[in-house]
Design a protein around this motif. Structure first.
Motif, PDB file in Angstrom:
ATOM      1  N   LEU A 181      13.687  13.026   7.269  1.00 51.05           N
ATOM      2  CA  LEU A 181      14.158  14.087   6.848  1.00 51.05           C
ATOM      3  C   LEU A 181      15.074  13.844   5.415  1.00 51.05           C
ATOM      4  O   LEU A 181      15.002  14.383   4.261  1.00 51.05           O
ATOM      5  CB  LEU A 181      14.991  15.434   7.643  1.00 51.05           C
ATOM      6  N   ARG A 182      15.944  12.660   5.650  1.00 53.97           N
ATOM      7  CA  ARG A 182      16.647  12.228   4.710  1.00 53.97           C
ATOM      8  C   ARG A 182      16.030  11.716   3.363  1.00 53.97           C
ATOM      9  O   ARG A 182      16.298  11.787   2.334  1.00 53.97           O
ATOM     10  CB  ARG A 182      17.637  11.240   5.145  1.00 53.97           C
ATOM     11  N   GLU A 183      14.773  10.840   3.846  1.00 52.79           N
ATOM     12  CA  GLU A 183      14.006  10.246   2.965  1.00 52.79           C
ATOM     13  C   GLU A 183      13.301  11.686   1.914  1.00 52.79           C
ATOM     14  O   GLU A 183      13.084  11.439   0.866  1.00 52.79           O
ATOM     15  CB  GLU A 183      12.951   9.525   3.508  1.00 52.79           C
ATOM     16  N   LEU A 184      12.742  12.755   2.789  1.00 52.23           N
ATOM     17  CA  LEU A 184      12.093  13.741   2.059  1.00 52.23           C
ATOM     18  C   LEU A 184      13.198  14.517   1.211  1.00 52.23           C
ATOM     19  O   LEU A 184      12.560  14.906   0.030  1.00 52.23           O
ATOM     20  CB  LEU A 184      11.553  14.670   2.916  1.00 52.23           C
ATOM     21  N   CYS A 185      14.301  14.480   1.691  1.00 55.89           N
ATOM     22  CA  CYS A 185      15.456  15.208   0.560  1.00 55.89           C
ATOM     23  C   CYS A 185      15.571  14.444  -0.493  1.00 55.89           C
ATOM     24  O   CYS A 185      16.498  14.990  -1.259  1.00 55.89           O
ATOM     25  CB  CYS A 185      16.732  15.611   1.705  1.00 55.89           C
ATOM     26  N   GLN A 186      15.353  13.273  -0.516  1.00 56.92           N
ATOM     27  CA  GLN A 186      15.517  12.384  -1.754  1.00 56.92           C
ATOM     28  C   GLN A 186      14.712  12.513  -2.623  1.00 56.92           C
ATOM     29  O   GLN A 186      14.551  11.645  -3.618  1.00 56.92           O
ATOM     30  CB  GLN A 186      15.886  11.140  -1.357  1.00 56.92           C
ATOM     31  N   GLY A 187      13.605  13.441  -2.447  1.00 55.91           N
ATOM     32  CA  GLY A 187      12.497  13.415  -3.376  1.00 55.91           C
ATOM     33  C   GLY A 187      11.303  12.590  -3.045  1.00 55.91           C
ATOM     34  O   GLY A 187      10.210  12.718  -3.732  1.00 55.91           O
ATOM     35  N   ARG A 188      11.261  11.726  -2.065  1.00 57.65           N
ATOM     36  CA  ARG A 188      10.368  10.939  -1.763  1.00 57.65           C
ATOM     37  C   ARG A 188       8.882  11.690  -0.847  1.00 57.65           C
ATOM     38  O   ARG A 188       9.127  12.439  -0.359  1.00 57.65           O
ATOM     39  CB  ARG A 188      10.718   9.869  -0.882  1.00 57.65           C
ATOM     40  N   THR A 189       7.817  11.261  -1.005  1.00 58.12           N
ATOM     41  CA  THR A 189       6.754  11.750  -0.604  1.00 58.12           C
ATOM     42  C   THR A 189       6.743  11.230   1.071  1.00 58.12           C
ATOM     43  O   THR A 189       7.460  10.162   1.254  1.00 58.12           O
ATOM     44  CB  THR A 189       5.465  11.454  -1.328  1.00 58.12           C
ATOM     45  N   GLN A 190       5.859  11.724   1.951  1.00 59.79           N
ATOM     46  CA  GLN A 190       5.808  11.215   3.056  1.00 59.79           C
ATOM     47  C   GLN A 190       5.140   9.606   3.074  1.00 59.79           C
ATOM     48  O   GLN A 190       5.580   9.119   4.140  1.00 59.79           O
ATOM     49  CB  GLN A 190       5.024  12.322   4.108  1.00 59.79           C
ATOM     50  N   ALA A 191       4.323   9.499   2.379  1.00 56.74           N
ATOM     51  CA  ALA A 191       3.906   7.985   2.099  1.00 56.74           C
ATOM     52  C   ALA A 191       4.927   6.942   1.865  1.00 56.74           C
ATOM     53  O   ALA A 191       5.040   6.063   2.262  1.00 56.74           O
ATOM     54  CB  ALA A 191       2.766   8.053   1.198  1.00 56.74           C
ATOM     55  N   GLN A 192       5.781   7.573   0.763  1.00 54.24           N
ATOM     56  CA  GLN A 192       7.027   6.710   0.456  1.00 54.24           C
ATOM     57  C   GLN A 192       7.924   6.520   1.710  1.00 54.24           C
ATOM     58  O   GLN A 192       8.322   5.704   1.727  1.00 54.24           O
ATOM     59  CB  GLN A 192       7.587   7.160  -0.719  1.00 54.24           C
ATOM     60  N   ALA A 193       8.107   7.701   2.264  1.00 53.94           N
ATOM     61  CA  ALA A 193       8.984   7.470   3.291  1.00 53.94           C
ATOM     62  C   ALA A 193       8.738   6.593   4.331  1.00 53.94           C
ATOM     63  O   ALA A 193       9.253   6.016   4.979  1.00 53.94           O
ATOM     64  CB  ALA A 193       9.285   9.170   4.085  1.00 53.94           C
ATOM     65  N   ALA A 194       7.204   6.798   4.657  1.00 54.14           N
ATOM     66  CA  ALA A 194       6.781   5.914   5.829  1.00 54.14           C
ATOM     67  C   ALA A 194       6.971   4.474   5.299  1.00 54.14           C
ATOM     68  O   ALA A 194       7.413   3.478   6.169  1.00 54.14           O
ATOM     69  CB  ALA A 194       5.224   6.406   6.022  1.00 54.14           C
ATOM     70  N   LYS A 195       6.792   4.022   4.120  1.00 54.19           N
ATOM     71  CA  LYS A 195       6.952   2.790   3.567  1.00 54.19           C
ATOM     72  C   LYS A 195       8.444   2.283   3.972  1.00 54.19           C
ATOM     73  O   LYS A 195       8.595   1.040   4.033  1.00 54.19           O
ATOM     74  CB  LYS A 195       6.290   2.418   2.190  1.00 54.19           C
ATOM     75  N   ASN A 196       9.358   2.998   3.279  1.00 53.23           N
ATOM     76  CA  ASN A 196      10.630   2.864   3.468  1.00 53.23           C
ATOM     77  C   ASN A 196      11.402   2.848   4.561  1.00 53.23           C
ATOM     78  O   ASN A 196      12.142   1.739   4.873  1.00 53.23           O
ATOM     79  CB  ASN A 196      11.529   4.000   2.678  1.00 53.23           C
ATOM     80  N   LEU A 197      10.559   3.436   5.531  1.00 58.00           N
ATOM     81  CA  LEU A 197      11.206   3.412   6.834  1.00 58.00           C
ATOM     82  C   LEU A 197      10.394   2.222   7.906  1.00 58.00           C
ATOM     83  O   LEU A 197      10.704   2.173   8.999  1.00 58.00           O
ATOM     84  CB  LEU A 197      11.098   4.582   7.664  1.00 58.00           C
ATOM     85  N   GLY A 198       9.382   1.884   7.293  1.00 60.43           N
ATOM     86  CA  GLY A 198       8.409   0.995   8.288  1.00 60.43           C
ATOM     87  C   GLY A 198       7.711   1.444   9.590  1.00 60.43           C
ATOM     88  O   GLY A 198       7.719   0.764  10.316  1.00 60.43           O
ATOM     89  N   ILE A 199       7.261   2.654   9.171  1.00 57.07           N
ATOM     90  CA  ILE A 199       6.422   3.350  10.109  1.00 57.07           C
ATOM     91  C   ILE A 199       5.255   3.937   9.441  1.00 57.07           C
ATOM     92  O   ILE A 199       5.148   4.012   8.277  1.00 57.07           O
ATOM     93  CB  ILE A 199       7.297   4.532  10.657  1.00 57.07           C
ATOM     94  N   GLY A 200       4.235   4.372  10.191  1.00 53.80           N
ATOM     95  CA  GLY A 200       3.061   4.796   9.734  1.00 53.80           C
ATOM     96  C   GLY A 200       2.940   6.371   9.321  1.00 53.80           C
ATOM     97  O   GLY A 200       3.931   7.107   9.845  1.00 53.80           O
ATOM     98  N   SER A 201       2.138   6.561   8.519  1.00 57.63           N
ATOM     99  CA  SER A 201       2.433   7.959   7.945  1.00 57.63           C
ATOM    100  C   SER A 201       1.677   9.014   8.917  1.00 57.63           C
ATOM    101  O   SER A 201       2.400  10.026   8.956  1.00 57.63           O
ATOM    102  CB  SER A 201       1.126   8.029   6.876  1.00 57.63           C
ATOM    103  N   ALA A 202       0.811   8.452   9.665  1.00 60.64           N
ATOM    104  CA  ALA A 202       0.576   9.337  10.948  1.00 60.64           C
ATOM    105  C   ALA A 202       1.636   9.614  11.947  1.00 60.64           C
ATOM    106  O   ALA A 202       1.837  10.600  12.420  1.00 60.64           O
ATOM    107  CB  ALA A 202      -0.664   8.979  11.617  1.00 60.64           C
TER     108      ALA A 202
END
Length: 237
Positions: A181-202
């Motif tokens: 949620l913090r990633e998304l509230c920074q304006g990042r997409t779910q794909a970008q959030a997944a990459k930044n957090l080291g987890i899968g989009s699924a």
């Protein structure tokens, strides 16, 4: 024209204490050489996902260093607490004397040996760092700064001994969900959030789906609206 990455290349900058390494084989060769020469301490920040192959590759080397009595500190993202292979590695390393912590947020990747030499991603202005490039730094001021940054994140992280870490203190969200949620509230997409957090989009989709169900809402916008006034966002992860 053949790619530069087809042949490992070591390129020195104007500052001889900063060396750009091109090619994974060359990067691994330099890291293995410095690991074999370590005498005091190994520090490692690994924000991304580590595969079974990655863990197997480093196991004997890391375990050997611990058997020699070398202090070893490793920082992971908290999402690895749900990965059995990493959990088994953490239990074995902890039993051998390593310190492992996890942090629910972004932090920079680095490996430091003896506070003498550091390996970091090769950041460029035109995109994300490539896994086929790394920078080796031996300048004492540069290495010292990298260690200082590591220590700031290390102090905020929670010790981990290989368990799943399910301790959400009665909150509506898990640590992973709060990070998403913090990633998304920074304006990042779910794909970008997944990459930044080291987890899968699924996995992000699954976590957001669980949260929608728990909150009794239908859309991600409703989740974000709830998050804006939720006490969960005040949790210091």
């Amino acid at each position: 024209m053949s790619s530069l990455l087809e042949t490992p290349v070591a390129r020195r900058t104007a500052n001889s204490s900063i060396q750009l390494l091109l090619g994974r084989d060359l990067i691994n060769e330099h890291i293995a050489r410095e690991h074999a020469a370590v005498r005091k301490e190994v520090i490692s920040a690994q924000p991304g996902h580590r595969t079974r192959e990655d863990l197997a590759y480093s196991y004997d080397r890391d375990h050997g260093a611990l058997k020699r009595g070398l202090p070893m500190r490793t920082l992971y993202h908290s999402s690895v607490r749900r990965v059995p292979t990493v959990g088994a590695w953490a239990r074995n390393m902890s039993d051998a004397g390593a310190e492992i912590r996890t942090l629910n947020g972004r932090f920079p990747r680095s490996i430091v040996f003896d506070r003498r030499v550091a390996f970091v991603p090769a950041h460029r202005s035109d995109g994300d760092p490539s896994p086929d490039e790394a920078v080796m730094i031996t300048d004492p001021y540069g290495v010292g700064r990298i260690v200082d940054v590591f220590d700031m994140f290390w102090e905020r992280a929670r010790p981990w001994y290989g368990g799943n870490g399910r301790d959400d203190k009665g909150l509506s969200t898990t640590g992973t969900q709060r990070a998403i949620l913090r990633e998304l509230c920074q304006g990042r997409t779910q794909a970008q959030a997944a990459k930044n957090l080291g987890i899968g989009s699924a996995w992000i989709n699954e976590q957001l789906g669980q949260l929608r169900k728990k909150l009794g809402v239908q859309t991600l916008n409703e989740v974000i609206y709830w998050w804006a006034t939720s006490p969960d966002q005040e949790e210091d992860d």
